[in-house]
Design a protein around this motif. Structure first.
Motif, PDB file in Angstrom:
ATOM      1  N   SER A   1       0.859  -1.178   0.000  1.00  0.00           N
ATOM      2  CA  SER A   1       0.000   0.000   0.000  1.00  0.00           C
ATOM      3  C   SER A   1       0.899   1.233   0.000  1.00  0.00           C
ATOM      4  O   SER A   1       2.106   1.131   0.197  1.00  0.00           O
ATOM      5  CB  SER A   1      -0.924   0.001   1.225  1.00  0.00           C
TER       6      SER A   1
ATOM      7  N   ASP B   1       1.007   5.733   0.866  1.00  0.00           N
ATOM      8  CA  ASP B   1       0.427   6.989   1.325  1.00  0.00           C
ATOM      9  C   ASP B   1       1.244   8.089   0.670  1.00  0.00           C
ATOM     10  O   ASP B   1       2.332   8.439   1.153  1.00  0.00           O
ATOM     11  CB  ASP B   1       0.490   7.064   2.849  1.00  0.00           C
TER      12      ASP B   1
ATOM     13  N   LYS C   1       2.479  11.078   2.571  1.00  0.00           N
ATOM     14  CA  LYS C   1       3.631  10.852   3.446  1.00  0.00           C
ATOM     15  C   LYS C   1       4.848  10.355   2.668  1.00  0.00           C
ATOM     16  O   LYS C   1       5.869  10.007   3.268  1.00  0.00           O
ATOM     17  CB  LYS C   1       3.273   9.833   4.536  1.00  0.00           C
TER      18      LYS C   1
END
Length: 123
Positions: free
Chosen positions: A70, A72, A75
């Motif tokens: 996954s 982000d 970030k």
């Protein structure tokens, strides 16, 4: 782009770990990111990859259903969740980024590499 992999460690068979790949650079969010691993005495092999949007992923057959990749982008970090670990998962795990954005399993398609993080699974 500089990549920093972390999160490795020693875990018993059946356990879990989460690896992180933190990146510098504004364009990282547009890159495909892959995880590879290299066990002692073996060649480096593909583990998983995720497209820039996070909507497409690819896994090696040996980890499908056990590992989850996954990301982000806010970030600048990509994760690899390792569940149901087996002793044969023991390896140094590397993250890499592909500027071209394709969802590739070929290590030579990747332009940037982080240092590895060691995962050791005891039986």
């Amino acid at each position: 782009v500089q990549l920093q992999a972390s999160g490795g460690g020693l875990v018993q068979a059946g356990g879990s770990l989460r690896l992180s790949c933190a990146a510098s650079g504004r364009t990282f969010s547009r890159y495909t990111v892959g995880w590879f691993r290299q066990a002692p005495g073996k060649e480096r092999e593909f583990v998983a990859a995720i497209a820039w949007s996070g909507e497409r992923t690819s896994y090696a057959g040996s980890v499908k259903g056990r590992f989850t990749i996954s990301r982000d982008n806010a970030k600048n970090t990509v994760y690899l969740q390792l569940n149901s670990l087996k002793p044969e998962d023991t390896a140094v795990y590397y993250c890499a980024a592909d500027r071209n954005g394709g969802l590739t399993s070929h290590q030579y398609d990747y332009d940037y590499w982080g240092q590895g993080t060691l995962v050791t699974v005891s039986s």
